[in-house]
Design a protein around this motif. Structure first.
Motif, PDB file in Angstrom:
ATOM      1  N   GLU A  86     -10.729  12.284 -36.241  1.00 47.64           N
ATOM      2  CA  GLU A  86     -10.258  11.553 -36.729  1.00 47.64           C
ATOM      3  C   GLU A  86     -11.535  11.377 -37.466  1.00 47.64           C
ATOM      4  N   GLY A  87     -11.139  11.342 -38.952  1.00 48.49           N
ATOM      5  CA  GLY A  87     -12.318  11.321 -40.362  1.00 48.49           C
ATOM      6  C   GLY A  87     -11.878  10.459 -41.583  1.00 48.49           C
ATOM      7  N   THR A 144     -13.448  18.782 -42.326  1.00 46.58           N
ATOM      8  CA  THR A 144     -13.171  18.733 -41.042  1.00 46.58           C
ATOM      9  C   THR A 144     -12.530  18.184 -39.899  1.00 46.58           C
ATOM     10  N   ALA A 145     -11.636  17.422 -40.482  1.00 47.07           N
ATOM     11  CA  ALA A 145     -11.016  16.290 -39.786  1.00 47.07           C
ATOM     12  C   ALA A 145      -9.686  17.288 -39.975  1.00 47.07           C
TER      13      ALA A 145
END
Length: 532
Positions: free
Chosen positions: A110-111, A118-119
């Motif tokens: 999770e970002g 990437t998230a």
């Protein structure tokens, strides 16, 4: 080493609990935790996409539809691999490992709000692991339930209703725990709880495996241990291939439009193969039973396309258009995802007992008749919501609850009946494939559910447009349900229920004969067992 009786089912001396083999309750518990993880994650999926990754509603519905359909496509391959190589037990174990990895991966990547990169790619990868893992687990754990009983065992429908209650116990707890954690504490907490739930199911399955008394073993230990073309044993080559399938699923879930094409191709190939096998290789009665099973399978897409609005458009409608405040506390929308499994938990024992009581009295409705009732009820649920929605203001929560109640009764006439039908009407060499095909039709329903959700309008569309779409779908479901009721009797005749328990040759041409002797003194009940 424990062995399974030739005619199917656990040995007569095996210990029982409330009249059923103890292995049923092991599978109940393992599936409970798998469904806890799946339905918990499903409850927050659209909200995570729209509120954290900041997707608009229509793209979020597309991802939801692609994901939920793919988790029902992969059981076709998982069922075939289990039938031919792994056996149901090893397939369930491998699937549980992959699902656990998927949930925990989503929790870890999770970002920040609105940031993709990437998230987002990690999120898609987590979905891909869950998709492939469900392919190994979902069809095969139901096969294990069926293999605990003879085909003509009176307890089969009751067993599947008990098993289905386990599914819905997990489905009830999942949205509450995962949903509340995800919406109020943090999304990673919700996804992490889903992963822990699946891990608990794995532990239960491994520790309790002796209760299965050998059912679900590999069809040939020697073939499974043999060398594959890639240099690994066939078993490890299958596991390596599963990782390749994860990569393919990652790409597909990112390219939602391709999933629809894949569904059409999978349906053509699978149904074509089953029809060819039935016509060319099977004796008349087994062939007719396969045709009856395919009739039931053909009804699945419509039922699940409407039922699965639960996690997409109906979830968003509940969040935006339903009065969820009770005594000053606003109930998270995800909690309403637990209403359906609550009704299943409370009603499943009653339905299980009802089917057995009616069967013994010779008055049980046939499986096609139950399917017709289920379709009528799924349509009627949407009319309740339309009736209760005011012209202005929020819809009282009671009408959403009533919708779920009607949909739940319809589900009890549909899903456990269908699961049991696939294991009863198919021949031993095709049980996993037929169960996988059942889930393929469910996949089609989930994909159609995404399209229906998108038709509700997305951003800028008012509640009137949502309710108009629901009304049209409701009328269509009721009309099809009435047609199915009219066709119930001729389809039931194709099941040849009067010979289900006899010593017949279920072998396909060129295969070894797998005979199933009838239980001594047991009447196969003809129309009474028409539910399968």
């Amino acid at each position: 080493m424990a062995t399974v009786m030739q005619g199917g089912g656990v040995p007569p001396h095996a210990k029982t609990f409330f009249g059923h083999p103890r292995g049923l309750y092991l599978l109940f518990f393992a599936e409970l935790w798998e469904r806890f993880s799946y339905y918990g994650m499903r409850a927050i999926l659209v909200f995570y996409l729209t509120k954290h990754l900041l997707f608009t509603e229509q793209p979020a519905y597309a991802v939801y539809g692609a994901y939920t359909s793919m988790v029902y496509i992969t059981p076709i391959l998982g069922g075939w691999i289990a039938d031919r190589y792994l056996g149901a037990r090893k397939a369930v174990l491998a699937g549980g490992v992959l699902i656990t990895i998927g949930h925990l991966l989503i929790a870890l990547v999770e970002g920040p709000v609105g940031v993709h990169g990437t998230a987002l790619e990690g999120f898609y990868a987590g979905l891909a692991f869950i998709i492939v893992g469900t392919g190994f687990l979902k069809a095969n754990i139901s096969v294990l339930v069926g293999q605990l009983y003879r085909r003509d065992d009176l307890r089969r429908d009751g067993a599947f209703s008990i098993f289905y209650m386990g599914i819905n116990t997990g489905a009830f707890a999942g949205p509450i725990v995962v949903g509340v954690l995800g919406e109020t504490v943090g999304w990673s907490w919700g996804f992490g709880a889903a992963g822990i739930g699946m891990a608990l199911g794995l532990v239960a399955f491994v520790l309790g495996r002796p209760a299965l008394h050998g059912v679900g073993a590999p069809p040939s230990v020697e073939r499974l241990a043999g060398r594959s073309p890639v240099g690994l044993s066939r078993e490890w080559a299958i596991y390596a291939g599963a990782l390749v399938c994860v990569a393919v699923s990652w790409w597909l879930v990112r390219s939602q439009g391709v999933v629809g094409t894949a569904l059409v191709l999978a349906a053509l190939v699978t149904i074509g193969y089953i029809l060819w096998t039935a016509v060319v290789k099977l004796p008349r009665e087994d062939r007719d039973r396969i045709f009856a099973a395919l009739f039931l399978i053909a009804l699945c897409p419509l039922f699940w396309a409407l039922f699965e609005q639960t996690g997409s458009s109906l979830n968003v409608y509940t969040d935006q258009q339903v009065d969820r405040t009770i005594l000053g506390w606003t109930i998270p929308a995800t909690v309403f995802q637990s209403v359906n499994p609550f009704f299943i938990i409370t009603l499943a024992p009653l339905f299980g007992a009802l089917w057995v009581k009616l069967a013994r009295a010779g008055r049980e409705p046939s499986a096609p008749f139950k399917f017709g009732i289920g379709l009528i009820l799924i349509g009627a649920g949407f009319f309740v919501l339309n009736w209760g929605a005011p012209a202005q203001g929020l819809t009282p929560a009671i009408f959403v609850i009533l919708l779920y109640m009607l949909h739940s009764i319809g589900e009890l006439c549909f899903s456990p009946v269908g699961l049991s039908s696939m294991t009863r009407l198919s021949i031993p060499q095709m049980t996993g494939l037929m169960m996988g095909t059942w889930f393929l039709s469910t996949a089609a329903g989930n994909f159609l559910a995404g399209l229906i959700a998108q038709a509700t309008g997305g951003e800028g569309a008012g509640p009137a447009q949502v309710l108009e779409v629901y009304a049209r779908c409701g009328w269509f479901a009721i009309a099809i349900g009435i047609v199915v009721l009219l066709l119930a009797r001729p389809v039931t005749k194709l099941m040849h229920l009067d010979t289900l328990g006899r010593d017949v040759d279920h072998a396909m041409a060129g295969d070894a004969v797998l005979a199933e002797p009838a239980a001594a003194g047991l009447d196969t009940r003809g129309e009474q067992t028409s539910r399968r």
